[in-house]
Design an enzyme around this catalytic site. Structure first.
Site, short mmCIF file in Angstrom:
data_model
loop_
_atom_site.label_atom_id
_atom_site.label_comp_id
_atom_site.label_asym_id
_atom_site.label_seq_id
_atom_site.Cartn_x
_atom_site.Cartn_y
_atom_site.Cartn_z
N ASP A 9 42.39 45.75 35.23
CA ASP A 9 43.12 45.10 36.31
C ASP A 9 43.54 43.67 35.93
OD1 ASP A 9 44.24 44.58 38.75
OD2 ASP A 9 42.34 44.38 39.83
N HIS A 42 46.71 44.38 40.10
CA HIS A 42 47.06 44.90 41.42
C HIS A 42 47.83 43.88 42.25
CE1 HIS A 42 43.20 42.95 42.74
NE2 HIS A 42 43.88 42.79 43.87
N SER A 75 42.34 37.59 45.17
CA SER A 75 42.60 38.46 44.02
C SER A 75 43.45 37.76 42.98
CB SER A 75 43.32 39.73 44.49
OG SER A 75 42.44 40.54 45.24
#
Length: 929
Positions: free
Chosen positions: A171, A120, A268
């Site tokens: 992911d 992402h 992230s």
């Protein structure tokens, strides 16, 4: 990221024992206080006593003293200091107008031109892809630490093919950089954890993310320690059917969190990592990648993508793009070794550090490639599927201690041991398994194996010593394991290389005791300790986890430590490896503590050992005083009063079997131990009062290395045969009273005629420039039972025509009268290039001496004799030469010399001499004095 942790650097026995107390007071029998104390490491060797018969198993340092070793110097060095802790950490950025970069994701350098991040992170909220990666920088908005920073363009983004921006599955993404990074201590790829099992209870997450809900990103790289959250608990926060989690959490998801800290937006793609130890270096391993979470800063667990299921995908994507990828390229050992020269050293190795330089000490490393020469592998008879990888420890010439499970399996006894130090085999003749051991249990798991052939020890092959106390002298020790050679070599080098050395070697990692509070036993072993750990168990380990394949525990092998005792090092065993993983690194391991099984081991190893309530006193009421009798050991003797037999008194005190005649005051005493009731002659009184009578002449106590000076031995005598003007000084002797000289019968009778003169305490009459002072000999007295063929009762006396006048340089030596114990450190007269001097000797158990003599085809040792070890290449001695002990008087620090024995036979090349034991002949000496 919410954290305050910035990245910075018998019934009748009563009567007998009551009388023993009286005997001890009268005759001075050595008590237990004179034995070496296992918990005391500063034993005074000059005041250590050895019982004639072995009573302890904590005596290896005495039995094999001459084989002990000294300390070894270990190297220290230094190197430049850099911040190497997060050399793999990447900031992923979006370049904005004006050249400013928005660093909104993290990543990990996993190849020299690839960064692993979250899928992402492949686009921001405006569907714009990141274009730049920065490495080697901790503070992104301050140029003070930019010296080693590297910023490279992203040329390709490779998302996992099953990833969808609308979901939270798969992911992961790879960012290919424009070129390879310049490898440096501050910029180097991290490694990938490739095992489905994640054994780490906590891991570190790092990132430049926000510090709380609604807060801005931090410019400084922060780190947080997070614990694994069970999936069932995590499912309560991330329910199936939620947006992006239609199928709920999957096996490749990992939940982790902390009550105070977690990861936040901006983190992230960053790593959830663990630093693993190999080669004294810490290598970062990426366990998972930060994927998503709930509200930042609310102490809810975050969700991370495990990397191990995706390594095949990562490997194939790199190979497609021309990278030289091998099947083993992402194996933990391969990655750790590829960049080991760039990694930070483990904390223990760094003993001093400044801003620019760190000083290192390799001796402090946890891992060491050191083989235990005493460790052997245990094998089973053909067709027996006994436990594999069983080991044991050599503790004397024919004994190995091991685990019970490694000694007997389904009523089959282990067949043999393999001694890898010289590639030999030795058959097992008997196995003693602890009587309370039960299969599949970790309680009482200890055994002793007796071997067919006796080992030959040397300074390079010394048996291990048993530490028999419960408390250990030091909380740190070494575990015996095995692992890859290349993962255990200490890393000194500064050059990159992939020279794999996969051979398995024995290693000795350092470990610490783990108390109950921090003893973390893997669940798979708990069934074997259903009642919990007991006092017999020693829990141990180390905080860091290891790079896989670095160390595997050898079951039954020792937990050991070199202990400095009496001026020499001796390897001591604390316990035997019982169960655990990775040699106790990261998770605790457990061993069987030998000290807890001390009494059982004594019952096996000591033939005469009796427990306190197990002594047998044979009573024969038909035997009266002076009747002939047979002692429990088969020796012929006479029923006599207890006071005349201190040897039997001591046997009863130490729980050995004794025979009582008629009443508790009469005992069966072997003939050679009966003390004669002698007249109280002046010479006899002189023998008993020697220490006080000549105290005025005693010198100040010297240290043990000064005791070999010949000019300190003022009792030396040379006995000669005078013929005209020529005198042959062929016989050494020792002055024991003002008119008596003691020597060996063999020496005194050697020329066929009696000696005529004696030179008293004046050095070496064989030196040409020496003018001897002589005394005439009145008579020669040979022991009436002397046997020249068997050298039995090899003792004789020379009486001088007149008493000598004692002076500070000429006075009698005292006689050692204790029949049960002998001083350990002794000094033996030797000849070096025809010049006399003294050298150290070490008392030896009767049983050990007898085994040695039997092995070399010699005759049986008698209780009236004693053995003493000598160091290798020790000078020669002559029959009749004295064996001396220095007694230190603590009141005035003076020293009294005692005659312990005279040499009967032996040779220095065999490193052992047999001496006539003086204490056995005290009664005879007094009777003829």
């Amino acid at each position: 990221m919410v954290t305050n942790v910035p990245v910075v650097m018998a019934p009748s026995a009563g009567v007998l024992l009551w009388k023993i107390a009286v005997v001890i007071q009268i005759f001075g029998t050595v008590s237990g206080s004179l034995r070496a104390t296992p918990s005391k490491l500063d034993e005074d060797i000059t005041n250590t006593f050895l019982p004639n018969e072995r009573e302890s198993i904590d005596d290896c340092h005495l039995r094999y003293y001459k084989l002990g070793d000294g300390p070894e110097a270990l190297p220290a060095f230094g190197r430049p200091a850099y911040l190497r802790e997060f050399a793999h950490m990447a900031a992923v950025g979006w370049t904005k107008e004006g050249g400013k970069v928005d660093w909104s994701c993290g990543g990990s350098l996993i190849w020299e031109n690839y960064v692993l991040t979250a899928a992402h992170c492949a686009a921001d909220d405006n569907a714009i892809e990141p274009d730049v990666v920065r490495l080697g920088d901790i503070n992104l908005y301050d140029d003070s630490d930019n010296q080693y920073a590297q910023q490279l363009k992203i040329v390709e983004i490779i998302r996992h093919p099953e990833h969808r921006f609308s979901s939270r599955y798969h992911d992961l993404a790879l960012l290919r950089l424009e070129k390879n990074v310049v490898l440096h201590d501050t910029v180097a790829p991290g490694c990938l954890w490739n095992d489905e099992e994640i054994p780490f209870p906590t891991m570190e997450a790092t990132g430049w993310g926000s510090t709380g809900f609604g807060q801005g990103n931090t410019p400084i790289l922060l780190k947080v320690s997070l614990g694994v959250v069970p999936k069932a608990q995590c499912d309560q926060h991330y329910r199936k059917g939620d947006r992006g989690l239609k199928q709920g959490l999957q096996n490749y998801h990992l939940c982790a969190g902390d009550i105070k800290m977690d990861t936040c937006p901006g983190d992230s793609g960053g790593p959830l990592q663990m630093k693993l130890l190999s080669n004294a270096k810490m290598t970062p391993f990426i366990i998972a990648v930060t994927s998503f979470g709930s509200i930042c800063g609310q102490s809810l667990p975050g969700v991370y993508m495990k990397v191990s299921p995706y390594i095949p995908w990562i490997r194939s994507e790199l190979a497609k793009r021309g990278e030289k990828i091998q099947e083993w390229s992402f194996k933990p050992y391969a990655c750790a070794l590829r960049y080991i020269h760039l990694r930070e050293y483990e904390d223990d190795v760094v003993y001093q550090k400044s801003e620019k330089f760190e000083s290192l000490d390799s001796s402090k490393a946890h891992m060491n490639i050191i083989s235990s020469t005493q460790t052997v592998k245990i094998h089973w008879p053909a067709g027996t599927k006994g436990p594999e990888d069983c080991y044991g420890v050599i503790i004397d010439e024919d004994t190995v201690v091991t685990l019970a499970r490694c000694a007997i399996f389904q009523r089959k006894t282990a067949s043999h041991i393999a001694f890898h130090a010289n590639n030999t085999r030795n058959d097992v003749v008997k196995a003693h398994r602890h009587p309370r051991y039960r299969p599949n249990s970790y309680y009482n798991d200890v055994a002793i194996l007796k071997l067919k052939d006796r080992f030959q020890f040397s300074t390079k092959f010394v048996p291990a010593c048993i530490w028999s106390a419960l408390n250990l002298p030091d909380p740190q020790f070494y575990v015996t394991g095995q692992g890859r050679l290349d993962l255990n070599e200490f890393s000194y080098g500064s050059e990159k290389g992939e020279q794999f050395k996969p051979e398995i070697v024995q290693v000795s990692p350092r470990a610490d005791i783990h108390l109950q509070a921090n003893c973390s036993i893997p669940d798979e072993y708990l069934t074997g300790v259903a009642n919990g750990l007991a006092q017999e168990h020693l829990c141990f380990g180390n905080k860091p986890f290891l790079v896989p394949e670095s160390c595997q525990m050898l079951l039954g092998a020792p937990l050991r430590r070199n202990i400095w005792r009496m001026g020499r090092h001796f390897e001591h065993i604390y316990a035997l490896n019982l169960f655990g993983k990775d040699c106790g690194f990261g998770r605790s391991a457990v061993a069987t503590r030998l000290g807890e099984h001390h009494e059982w081991m004594k019952s096996v190893l000591l033939p005469n050992y009796k427990e306190t309530d197990d002594a047998v006193h044979f009573i024969n009421s038909d035997l009266n005083q002076y009747d002939q009798c047979t002692a429990p050991d088969g020796s012929e003797g006479l029923c006599t009063n207890l006071q005349r037999c201190p040897k039997v008194a001591y046997d009863a005190q130490t729980n050995r079997n004794v025979r009582i005649c008629n009443s508790g005051s009469l005992v069966c005493c072997p003939y050679e131990h009966i003390r004669n009731e002698t007249r109280s002659s002046a010479a006899a009184r002189e023998v008993d009062d020697c220490e006080n009578r000549y105290r005025m002449f005693h010198e100040e106590f010297q240290n043990r290395w000064q005791m070999d000076r010949i000019d300190h031995y003022y009792h030396m005598v040379y006995i000669g045969w005078q013929q005209g003007r020529q005198t042959d000084w062929n016989c050494p002797g020792t002055l024991i009273t003002r008119s008596l000289v003691l020597s060996s019968a063999y020496c005194l009778l050697g020329k066929g005629t009696p000696p005529t003169v004696a030179n008293i305490a004046e050095g070496n009459p064989n030196v040409t420039w020496y003018n001897p002072v002589m005394a005439r000999i009145r008579e020669v007295i040979i022991h009436p039972n002397y046997n020249s063929t068997a050298l039995l009762h090899d003792i004789g006396l020379v009486r001088l025509e007149r008493d000598i006048v004692p002076t500070a340089r000429k006075y009698p030596i005292c006689l050692w009268q204790n029949e049960t114990h002998t001083p350990f450190l002794l000094h033996r007269k030797v000849i070096v290039e025809d010049v006399p001097t003294f050298a150290e000797s070490y008392a030896k158990y009767n049983s050990d001496c007898q085994e040695y003599l039997a092995m070399h085809g010699s005759r049986k040792l008698r209780t009236s004799e004693l053995c003493a070890d000598v160091d290798a290449d020790s000078p020669r001695s002559l029959t009749g030469d004295p064996l001396i002990w220095y007694k230190r008087n603590t009141v005035d620090n003076s020293s009294t010399q005692f005659l312990i024995g005279t040499i009967s036979y032996g040779r220095s090349q065999a490193e052992l001499y047999v001496h006539t034991r003086i204490s056995s002949y005290i009664s005879w000496i007094k009777s003829v004095a």
